[in-house]
Design a protein around this motif. Structure first.
Motif, PDB file in Angstrom:
ATOM      1  N   LEU A   1      10.601   9.287   4.899  1.00 46.09           N
ATOM      2  CA  LEU A   1      11.489  10.172   5.647  1.00 46.09           C
ATOM      3  C   LEU A   1      12.616  10.648   4.737  1.00 46.09           C
ATOM      4  CD1 LEU A   1      11.841   8.031   8.901  1.00 46.09           C
ATOM      5  CD2 LEU A   1      10.395  10.046   8.595  1.00 46.09           C
ATOM      6  N   THR A   2      13.115  11.839   5.007  1.00 41.50           N
ATOM      7  CA  THR A   2      14.268  12.366   4.291  1.00 41.50           C
ATOM      8  C   THR A   2      15.227  12.976   5.310  1.00 41.50           C
ATOM      9  OG1 THR A   2      13.485  14.655   3.999  1.00 41.50           O
ATOM     10  CG2 THR A   2      12.700  13.012   2.400  1.00 41.50           C
ATOM     11  N   ALA A   3      16.326  13.527   4.814  1.00 39.14           N
ATOM     12  CA  ALA A   3      17.293  14.167   5.703  1.00 39.14           C
ATOM     13  C   ALA A   3      16.704  15.401   6.373  1.00 39.14           C
ATOM     14  CB  ALA A   3      18.549  14.539   4.922  1.00 39.14           C
ATOM     15  N   ASN A   4      15.633  15.950   5.799  1.00 37.45           N
ATOM     16  CA  ASN A   4      15.018  17.153   6.363  1.00 37.45           C
ATOM     17  C   ASN A   4      13.553  16.958   6.759  1.00 37.45           C
ATOM     18  OD1 ASN A   4      17.194  19.142   6.226  1.00 37.45           O
ATOM     19  ND2 ASN A   4      17.059  18.866   3.997  1.00 37.45           N
ATOM     20  N   THR A   5      13.080  15.733   6.690  1.00 36.05           N
ATOM     21  CA  THR A   5      11.746  15.385   7.191  1.00 36.05           C
ATOM     22  C   THR A   5      11.925  14.165   8.069  1.00 36.05           C
ATOM     23  OG1 THR A   5      10.606  16.273   5.243  1.00 36.05           O
ATOM     24  CG2 THR A   5       9.401  14.681   6.559  1.00 36.05           C
ATOM     25  N   TRP A   6      11.938  14.380   9.379  1.00 35.25           N
ATOM     26  CA  TRP A   6      12.308  13.346  10.340  1.00 35.25           C
ATOM     27  C   TRP A   6      11.109  12.607  10.913  1.00 35.25           C
ATOM     28  CZ3 TRP A   6      16.179  16.701  13.688  1.00 35.25           C
ATOM     29  CH2 TRP A   6      17.253  17.103  12.864  1.00 35.25           C
ATOM     30  N   ASN A   7       9.932  12.974  10.475  1.00 38.53           N
ATOM     31  CA  ASN A   7       8.706  12.460  11.090  1.00 38.53           C
ATOM     32  C   ASN A   7       7.615  12.485  10.022  1.00 38.53           C
ATOM     33  OD1 ASN A   7       6.307  12.186  12.521  1.00 38.53           O
ATOM     34  ND2 ASN A   7       6.743  13.842  13.947  1.00 38.53           N
ATOM     35  N   VAL A   8       7.058  11.333   9.695  1.00 30.87           N
ATOM     36  CA  VAL A   8       6.011  11.236   8.679  1.00 30.87           C
ATOM     37  C   VAL A   8       4.870  10.381   9.212  1.00 30.87           C
ATOM     38  CG1 VAL A   8       5.414  10.233   6.426  1.00 30.87           C
ATOM     39  CG2 VAL A   8       7.513  11.569   6.667  1.00 30.87           C
ATOM     40  N   ILE A   9       3.635  10.815   8.977  1.00 31.33           N
ATOM     41  CA  ILE A   9       2.474   9.998   9.295  1.00 31.33           C
ATOM     42  C   ILE A   9       2.107   9.199   8.052  1.00 31.33           C
ATOM     43  CG2 ILE A   9       0.036   9.960   9.938  1.00 31.33           C
ATOM     44  CD1 ILE A   9       1.849  10.686  12.228  1.00 31.33           C
ATOM     45  N   THR A  10       2.146   7.867   8.180  1.00 34.75           N
ATOM     46  CA  THR A  10       1.789   7.008   7.051  1.00 34.75           C
ATOM     47  C   THR A  10       0.310   6.651   7.118  1.00 34.75           C
ATOM     48  OG1 THR A  10       2.336   4.949   8.227  1.00 34.75           O
ATOM     49  CG2 THR A  10       4.113   6.038   7.020  1.00 34.75           C
ATOM     50  N   PHE A  11      -0.291   6.481   5.941  1.00 39.95           N
ATOM     51  CA  PHE A  11      -1.711   6.152   5.822  1.00 39.95           C
ATOM     52  C   PHE A  11      -1.851   4.810   5.104  1.00 39.95           C
ATOM     53  CE2 PHE A  11      -1.723  10.554   6.690  1.00 39.95           C
ATOM     54  CZ  PHE A  11      -2.998  11.009   6.967  1.00 39.95           C
ATOM     55  N   ASN A  12      -2.457   3.838   5.773  1.00 36.74           N
ATOM     56  CA  ASN A  12      -2.728   2.546   5.152  1.00 36.74           C
ATOM     57  C   ASN A  12      -4.212   2.243   5.258  1.00 36.74           C
ATOM     58  OD1 ASN A  12       0.044   1.388   4.526  1.00 36.74           O
ATOM     59  ND2 ASN A  12       0.291   1.877   6.691  1.00 36.74           N
ATOM     60  N   GLU A  13      -4.871   2.092   4.109  1.00 38.29           N
ATOM     61  CA  GLU A  13      -6.298   1.783   4.112  1.00 38.29           C
ATOM     62  C   GLU A  13      -6.477   0.264   4.166  1.00 38.29           C
ATOM     63  OE1 GLU A  13     -10.329   3.354   1.834  1.00 38.29           O
ATOM     64  OE2 GLU A  13      -8.436   3.259   0.735  1.00 38.29           O
TER      65      GLU A  13
ATOM     66  N   ASN B   1      22.850   0.863   6.183  1.00 40.17           N
ATOM     67  CA  ASN B   1      22.701  -0.184   7.186  1.00 40.17           C
ATOM     68  C   ASN B   1      21.576   0.022   8.186  1.00 40.17           C
ATOM     69  OD1 ASN B   1      25.122  -2.205   6.904  1.00 40.17           O
ATOM     70  ND2 ASN B   1      26.000  -0.181   6.530  1.00 40.17           N
ATOM     71  N   CYS B   2      20.949   1.191   8.219  1.00 43.60           N
ATOM     72  CA  CYS B   2      19.854   1.437   9.166  1.00 43.60           C
ATOM     73  C   CYS B   2      18.767   0.380   9.005  1.00 43.60           C
ATOM     74  CB  CYS B   2      19.273   2.834   8.942  1.00 43.60           C
ATOM     75  SG  CYS B   2      17.806   3.180   9.949  1.00 43.60           S
ATOM     76  N   SER B   3      18.364  -0.222  10.095  1.00 38.49           N
ATOM     77  CA  SER B   3      17.365  -1.300  10.066  1.00 38.49           C
ATOM     78  C   SER B   3      16.005  -0.833   9.570  1.00 38.49           C
ATOM     79  CB  SER B   3      17.214  -1.898  11.465  1.00 38.49           C
ATOM     80  OG  SER B   3      18.442  -2.396  11.950  1.00 38.49           O
ATOM     81  N   PHE B   4      15.746   0.479   9.649  1.00 41.56           N
ATOM     82  CA  PHE B   4      14.417   0.989   9.325  1.00 41.56           C
ATOM     83  C   PHE B   4      14.420   2.030   8.199  1.00 41.56           C
ATOM     84  CE2 PHE B   4      14.530  -0.400  13.736  1.00 41.56           C
ATOM     85  CZ  PHE B   4      13.459  -1.292  13.764  1.00 41.56           C
ATOM     86  N   GLY B   5      15.545   2.226   7.543  1.00 33.91           N
ATOM     87  CA  GLY B   5      15.611   3.195   6.451  1.00 33.91           C
ATOM     88  C   GLY B   5      15.385   4.618   6.900  1.00 33.91           C
ATOM     89  N   VAL B   6      15.787   4.922   8.126  1.00 42.05           N
ATOM     90  CA  VAL B   6      15.519   6.237   8.706  1.00 42.05           C
ATOM     91  C   VAL B   6      16.589   7.265   8.349  1.00 42.05           C
ATOM     92  CG1 VAL B   6      15.481   7.495  10.908  1.00 42.05           C
ATOM     93  CG2 VAL B   6      14.127   5.417  10.640  1.00 42.05           C
ATOM     94  N   VAL B   7      17.855   6.891   8.474  1.00 41.87           N
ATOM     95  CA  VAL B   7      18.940   7.859   8.298  1.00 41.87           C
ATOM     96  C   VAL B   7      19.085   8.233   6.818  1.00 41.87           C
ATOM     97  CG1 VAL B   7      21.319   8.403   8.879  1.00 41.87           C
ATOM     98  CG2 VAL B   7      20.116   6.624  10.149  1.00 41.87           C
TER      99      VAL B   7
END
Length: 270
Positions: free
Chosen positions: A46-58, A116-122
């Protein structure tokens, strides 16, 4: 008004990224092309201008085959949000929809919420004023609060064609989550509902096919006690003390002015 929350059933996600496109379109966020790094995941984080990402885990299955584990990654809108506790300017708040939002007018770009964001979102976005000087503002997913105010669903939810994303009354969501959990347990023995109680739960609840760590999520996130003490006790007390001190100074000034006027009046009558 009933509480509404978002439910993400990762076992239904097919990685189409329609939610990413819808998020960009609705929030008028600029494109952020990334160099190919060997992964089919379009954006690494995620970035300041990408608020939604689909992650891929094989992941390798028990029979020796492989399958993809997808996750719709965005702000979870914590009930006890570390970003809100860390903000010294009261720029982060909870709405009546239980979404956690940032007021750009109050944000000074200090970055404490990012740290401090618990999920590295902000994340911090960089802007330029009319003089060309740079300044920063914290940005993240708003749960489409502006759409919710109009009686609409979040853009990502509307765009999802597999019903991986649902925005519904909390009790209905929790019932659906538990139902789906029982249905997928045979295929995914480690499946679990992710709604961490260390932060009093979240307003985006996941049905995960495996342990949270497999998806890059903390097992049991918590807001640091120091943040709670600072935000809920020290800061309000400090403001009260500052207010009391200010009023005392003003009161003393007024009192001195009154005494001075009286003294001058007495001299005039001599």
């Amino acid at each position: 008004m009933a509480d509404y929350i978002k439910f993400v059933d990762v076992t239904k996600c097919d990685g189409c990224r329609a939610c990413m496109v819808a998020c960009k379109n609705w929030n008028d966020l600029p494109a952020e092309p990334e160099d190919f790094n060997g992964s089919i995941q379009s954006h690494m984080d995620l970035t300041a201008n990408t608020w939604n990402v689909i992650t891929f885990n094989e992941q390798e299955t028990s029979d020796g085959n492989f399958e993809w584990l997808f996750r719709h990654m965005s702000c979870l809108h914590c009930n006890q949000a570390a970003c809100e506790k860390a903000c010294p300017e009261s720029a982060i708040s909870y709405t009546k929809f239980n979404s956690v939002v940032i007021d750009p007018e109050k944000c000074v770009g200090c970055g404490y919420c990012v740290q401090n964001c618990s999920f590295g979102v902000v994340q911090l976005a960089t802007y330029k004023d009319k003089n060309g000087s740079e300044y920063r503002k914290a940005q993240k997913c708003t749960l489409c609060t502006d759409r919710l105010e109009q009686g609409l669903q979040p853009a990502c939810v509307v765009a999802c064609h597999t019903d991986c994303l649902i925005y519904e009354e909390k009790e209905l969501v929790l019932a659906e989550a538990n139902k789906r959990l029982s249905e997928v347990k045979e295929r995914f023995p480690n499946a679990n509902i992710y709604n961490p109680q260390g932060i009093e739960g979240t307003n985006t609840i996941y049905l995960l096919a495996d342990k949270p760590s497999v998806y890059g999520l903390p097992e049991n996130p918590k807001v640091a006690l120091s943040q709670v003490v600072w935000k809920d006790y020290a800061q309000p007390l400090g403001k009260m003390m500052l207010g009391a001190t200010t009023m005392a100074v003003i009161g003393a000034a007024i009192s001195n002015a009154v005494r001075k006027d009286r003294s001058e009046g007495d001299h005039d009558h001599e």
